[in-house]
Design a protein around this motif. Structure first.
Motif, PDB file in Angstrom:
ATOM      1  N   MET A 285       0.859  -1.185   0.103  1.00  0.00           N
ATOM      2  CA  MET A 285       0.127  -0.041   0.128  1.00  0.00           C
ATOM      3  C   MET A 285       0.942   1.165   0.044  1.00  0.00           C
ATOM      4  N   ALA A 286       0.669   2.103  -0.889  1.00  0.00           N
ATOM      5  CA  ALA A 286       1.520   3.167  -1.113  1.00  0.00           C
ATOM      6  C   ALA A 286       1.225   4.252  -0.282  1.00  0.00           C
ATOM      7  N   PRO A 287       2.039   5.355  -0.372  1.00  0.00           N
ATOM      8  CA  PRO A 287       1.467   6.736   0.436  1.00  0.00           C
ATOM      9  C   PRO A 287       0.310   7.101  -0.230  1.00  0.00           C
ATOM     10  N   LEU A 288      -0.624   7.531   0.601  1.00  0.00           N
ATOM     11  CA  LEU A 288      -1.896   7.848   0.132  1.00  0.00           C
ATOM     12  C   LEU A 288      -2.208   8.923  -0.775  1.00  0.00           C
ATOM     13  N   PRO A 289      -3.082   8.804  -1.728  1.00  0.00           N
ATOM     14  CA  PRO A 289      -3.270   9.850  -2.888  1.00  0.00           C
ATOM     15  C   PRO A 289      -4.581  10.742  -2.061  1.00  0.00           C
ATOM     16  N   ILE A 290      -3.965  12.113  -2.330  1.00  0.00           N
ATOM     17  CA  ILE A 290      -5.071  13.097  -1.869  1.00  0.00           C
ATOM     18  C   ILE A 290      -6.121  13.258  -3.053  1.00  0.00           C
ATOM     19  N   SER A 291      -7.455  13.061  -2.689  1.00  0.00           N
ATOM     20  CA  SER A 291      -8.292  13.437  -3.878  1.00  0.00           C
ATOM     21  C   SER A 291      -9.525  13.705  -3.145  1.00  0.00           C
ATOM     22  N   SER A 292     -10.402  14.204  -4.332  1.00  0.00           N
ATOM     23  CA  SER A 292     -11.854  14.498  -3.892  1.00  0.00           C
ATOM     24  C   SER A 292     -12.387  13.608  -5.019  1.00  0.00           C
ATOM     25  N   ILE A 293     -12.450  12.577  -5.048  1.00  0.00           N
ATOM     26  CA  ILE A 293     -13.075  11.756  -5.771  1.00  0.00           C
ATOM     27  C   ILE A 293     -14.396  11.631  -5.405  1.00  0.00           C
ATOM     28  N   ARG A 294     -15.412  11.419  -6.303  1.00  0.00           N
ATOM     29  CA  ARG A 294     -16.826  11.243  -5.883  1.00  0.00           C
ATOM     30  C   ARG A 294     -17.194   9.762  -6.313  1.00  0.00           C
ATOM     31  N   VAL A 295     -17.595   8.917  -5.308  1.00  0.00           N
ATOM     32  CA  VAL A 295     -17.841   7.593  -5.182  1.00  0.00           C
ATOM     33  C   VAL A 295     -19.235   7.086  -5.362  1.00  0.00           C
ATOM     34  N   GLY A 296     -20.132   8.170  -5.155  1.00  0.00           N
ATOM     35  CA  GLY A 296     -21.589   7.870  -4.621  1.00  0.00           C
ATOM     36  C   GLY A 296     -21.500   7.131  -3.401  1.00  0.00           C
ATOM     37  N   LYS A 297     -23.002   6.715  -3.252  1.00  0.00           N
ATOM     38  CA  LYS A 297     -23.239   5.987  -2.141  1.00  0.00           C
ATOM     39  C   LYS A 297     -22.569   4.548  -2.254  1.00  0.00           C
ATOM     40  N   ILE A 298     -21.674   4.254  -1.106  1.00  0.00           N
ATOM     41  CA  ILE A 298     -21.381   2.910  -1.061  1.00  0.00           C
ATOM     42  C   ILE A 298     -22.359   2.239   0.117  1.00  0.00           C
ATOM     43  N   GLU A 299     -22.853   1.201  -0.144  1.00  0.00           N
ATOM     44  CA  GLU A 299     -23.759   0.615   0.918  1.00  0.00           C
ATOM     45  C   GLU A 299     -22.903  -0.435   1.814  1.00  0.00           C
ATOM     46  N   ASP A 300     -22.866  -0.590   2.995  1.00  0.00           N
ATOM     47  CA  ASP A 300     -22.319  -1.556   3.680  1.00  0.00           C
ATOM     48  C   ASP A 300     -23.023  -2.692   3.571  1.00  0.00           C
ATOM     49  N   VAL A 301     -22.385  -3.633   3.368  1.00  0.00           N
ATOM     50  CA  VAL A 301     -22.982  -5.053   2.697  1.00  0.00           C
ATOM     51  C   VAL A 301     -23.687  -5.490   3.893  1.00  0.00           C
ATOM     52  N   GLN A 302     -22.891  -5.703   5.182  1.00  0.00           N
ATOM     53  CA  GLN A 302     -23.454  -6.561   6.331  1.00  0.00           C
ATOM     54  C   GLN A 302     -24.791  -5.644   6.572  1.00  0.00           C
ATOM     55  N   GLU A 303     -24.868  -4.333   6.577  1.00  0.00           N
ATOM     56  CA  GLU A 303     -26.212  -3.783   7.191  1.00  0.00           C
ATOM     57  C   GLU A 303     -27.193  -3.862   5.850  1.00  0.00           C
ATOM     58  N   LEU A 304     -26.624  -3.998   4.714  1.00  0.00           N
ATOM     59  CA  LEU A 304     -27.712  -4.232   3.552  1.00  0.00           C
ATOM     60  C   LEU A 304     -28.542  -5.516   3.945  1.00  0.00           C
ATOM     61  N   ILE A 305     -27.667  -6.488   4.019  1.00  0.00           N
ATOM     62  CA  ILE A 305     -28.320  -7.908   4.091  1.00  0.00           C
ATOM     63  C   ILE A 305     -29.272  -7.898   5.566  1.00  0.00           C
ATOM     64  N   LYS A 306     -29.057  -7.141   6.613  1.00  0.00           N
ATOM     65  CA  LYS A 306     -29.721  -7.152   7.752  1.00  0.00           C
ATOM     66  C   LYS A 306     -31.228  -6.630   7.457  1.00  0.00           C
ATOM     67  N   SER A 307     -31.016  -5.253   6.615  1.00  0.00           N
ATOM     68  CA  SER A 307     -32.443  -4.882   6.525  1.00  0.00           C
ATOM     69  C   SER A 307     -33.399  -5.257   5.293  1.00  0.00           C
ATOM     70  N   LYS A 308     -32.417  -5.872   4.148  1.00  0.00           N
ATOM     71  CA  LYS A 308     -33.062  -6.320   3.108  1.00  0.00           C
ATOM     72  C   LYS A 308     -32.461  -7.739   2.571  1.00  0.00           C
ATOM     73  N   PRO A 309     -32.831  -8.929   3.395  1.00  0.00           N
ATOM     74  CA  PRO A 309     -31.976  -9.994   3.026  1.00  0.00           C
ATOM     75  C   PRO A 309     -31.973 -10.607   1.588  1.00  0.00           C
ATOM     76  N   ASN A 310     -32.892 -10.348   0.742  1.00  0.00           N
ATOM     77  CA  ASN A 310     -33.184 -10.638  -0.458  1.00  0.00           C
ATOM     78  C   ASN A 310     -32.960  -9.804  -1.443  1.00  0.00           C
ATOM     79  N   LYS A 311     -32.527  -8.594  -1.168  1.00  0.00           N
ATOM     80  CA  LYS A 311     -32.321  -7.663  -2.190  1.00  0.00           C
ATOM     81  C   LYS A 311     -30.848  -7.629  -2.789  1.00  0.00           C
ATOM     82  N   VAL A 312     -30.517  -7.463  -3.888  1.00  0.00           N
ATOM     83  CA  VAL A 312     -29.326  -7.139  -4.379  1.00  0.00           C
ATOM     84  C   VAL A 312     -29.390  -5.783  -5.256  1.00  0.00           C
ATOM     85  N   PRO A 313     -28.823  -4.529  -4.714  1.00  0.00           N
ATOM     86  CA  PRO A 313     -29.181  -3.468  -5.383  1.00  0.00           C
ATOM     87  C   PRO A 313     -28.274  -3.330  -6.464  1.00  0.00           C
TER      88      PRO A 313
END
Ligand code: OGA
Ligand code: NI
Length: 363
Positions: A1-29
Motif C-alpha cells: 500500500m503506497a503513500p495515500l493519494p489525496i483526492s476529492s473523488i466522487r464515489v456515490g453512496k457505498i452501501e455497507d453489505v452487512q447492513e444491507l442484508i440485515k435490512s433487506k436480506p433478499n435484495k441485491v441493489p
C-alpha cells in the motif's frame, strides 16, 4: 500500500453489505449487479473437475538442502510458481494460537455495530481503513464485501488513527500475527530464490525494509451469488501474498487458469500463497502473478486475512539480470520505482492484470 493519494473523488453512496442484508436480506441493489460476462456464481463443470492448485509441504523444505526431499519440494515450488502463480502451504510451523487469534479478533471486528467500525473509515482514493477500496467513480460496480485494511510495516506507513481500540486485543493480535507473517514471507522468498537458482538472500537484499500490509475481507452471504462478485478480478501488486481463510470457510477464491476460473479449495491449517506483480517483473515473467477474484455464497459468510509483502518504496524494480537473455529471453518490463508502482496500483480500480501495463515493454 503506497503513500495515500489525496483526492476529492466522487464515489456515490457505498452501501455497507452487512447492513444491507440485515435490512433487506433478499435484495441485491443495482450497483452490485455485474454485467453478464463478469458474474461470479455460475461455475462450469469444467471448473469443478479442474486439477487443484499445488500444495507445498514446508516441513520438507526445512530439511538440509542436499536432501532429496528438499530438492523434490523445491522443484514442485518452481512448477507451482511457473504454472499457477498460486500454491497452498502446509506444515508451515505457525503457532495455532496466532492463526486462531487473528481470525477471532477479525470476526469480532466485523461483528461490531457499523458506528463503531465507521470510526476507522476508508476515505475515497485511499486504501487503509474500513469500507471498500479501489472505487473511483459513482457508476463503478461494487464488490459484495466489507474490507478492513491497514499498513503494518515499516511503522511509518501505519495510520494510528485507523488502528481500532475495539476489540481490545485487535492491535496486539495483529502485531503478533504480522511478525509471524513477515518471517514466513522472508522464508518463502529464500525458497523462491533457490528455486530460481539464485542465492537465497537475493530478494531480501534487494527489498530493503520490506513493506507489509494486511487486508481483512468479510464476504456476507448473498441471496443471488450468481449476480455479484465478492472481490473483482485482479492480480496483487505485492511481491508475495499470504491468504488465510477462516476455519469454517466455504470456497470463495478463484484463480484464472487456462481461461477458466478454478476454485481454491480450503485445506485445513493451510495458507494460500500467491506470486505478486513484483516477482513477475523481477523474474521477467517466469513466475506469474495470476489474476484471481472472490465469489460469494448463498448461505455462508466468508472471512479472509490477507498479508501483502513488498519491497521498500525506494527500491528500483526491473527483471533480474540472471533471468534475462537478449537472444532467447528478452527483457519484458521496464525499470521503475516500487513506490511509483504502488501509487499507480492503488489509484486505479481493480481490473484483472491491467496494472502491470505500467511496466510492460510492448513490442
Ligand atoms: C485480496 C484477495 C481473495 C479472497 O485480498 O487481494 O485476492 O478470497 N482476496 O479474499
Ligand atoms: Ni488478491
Amino acid at each position: 500500500m503506497a503513500p495515500l493519494p489525496i483526492s476529492s473523488i466522487r464515489v456515490g453512496k457505498i452501501e455497507d453489505v452487512q447492513e444491507l442484508i440485515k435490512s433487506k436480506p433478499n435484495k441485491v441493489p443495482e450497483r452490485f449487479i455485474r454485467d453478464a460476462n463478469e458474474r461470479g456464481g455460475l461455475v462450469s463443470l469444467k471448473t469443478h473437475f479442474h486439477q487443484p492448485i499445488p500444495v507445498i509441504d514446508l516441513s520438507e523444505l526445512s530439511k538440509p538442502h542436499t536432501n532429496d526431499d528438499f530438492v523434490f519440494e523445491i522443484l514442485k515450488l518452481s512448477q507451482a510458481c511457473e504454472d499457477w502463480g498460486f500454491f497452498q502451504v502446509i506444515n508451515h510451523g505457525l503457532e495455532v494460537d496466532v492463526v486462531d487469534d487473528i481470525e477471532k479478533v477479525a470476526k469480532e471486528f466485523f461483528e461490531m455495530p457499523l458506528e463503531e467500525k465507521q470510526k476507522y473509515p476508508l476515505e475515497p482514493g485511499t486504501v487503509q481503513g474500513y469500507g471498500q477500496a479501489f472505487i473511483f467513480s459513482e457508476d463503478q460496480k461494487l464488490d459484495w464485501c466489507n474490507m478492513f485494511a491497514l499498513g503494518v510495516h515499516p511503522p511509518s506507513i501505519r495510520n494510528p488513527k485507523l488502528w481500532p481500540s475495539k476489540p481490545a486485543r485487535f492491535s496486539e493480535s495483529l502485531k503478533g500475527y504480522s511478525k509471524e507473517m513477515r518471517k514466513l514471507c522472508k522464508r518463502l522468498l529464500t525458497y523462491i530464490a533457490i528455486s530460481l537458482g539464485l542465492k537465497k538472500d537475493r530478494f531480501e537484499e534487494m527489498f530493503g525494509e520490506a513493506v507489509q500490509a494486511v487486508r481483512m475481507n468479510y464476504y456476507p452471504p448473498c441471496s443471488s451469488p450468481d449476480l455479484v462478485l465478492g472481490l473483482s478480478p485482479h492480480s496483487d501488486g505485492s511481491a508475495l501474498t499470504v491468504l488465510q481463510q477462516s476455519k469454517d470457510s466455504c470456497v470463495g477464491l478463484q484463480i484464472l487458469k487456462d481461461n477458466t476460473w478454478v476454485p481454491v479449495l480450503p485445506l485445513p491449517n493451510a495458507l494460500v500463497i500467491n506470486i505478486g506483480d513484483t516477482v513477475e517483473v523481477l523474474t521477467n515473467g517466469k513466475y506469474k502473478s495470476v489474476e484471481h477474484r472472490a465469489v460469494t455464497n448463498r448461505e455462508r459468510e466468508r472471512l479472509t486475512i490477507v498479508t501483502f509483502y513488498a519491497p521498500n518504496y525506494e527500491v528500483e524494480i526491473e527483471p533480474m539480470g540472471e533471468l534475462v537473455d537478449d537472444e532467447t529471453n528478452p527483457c519484458k518490463y521496464r525499470s521503475y520505482n516500487h513506490g511509483d508502482y504502488s501509487y499507480h496500483y492503488v489509484s486505479n480500480k481493480l481490473q484483472g492484470k491491467k496494472s502491470l501495463d505500467f511496466a510492460k515493454i510492448l513490442n
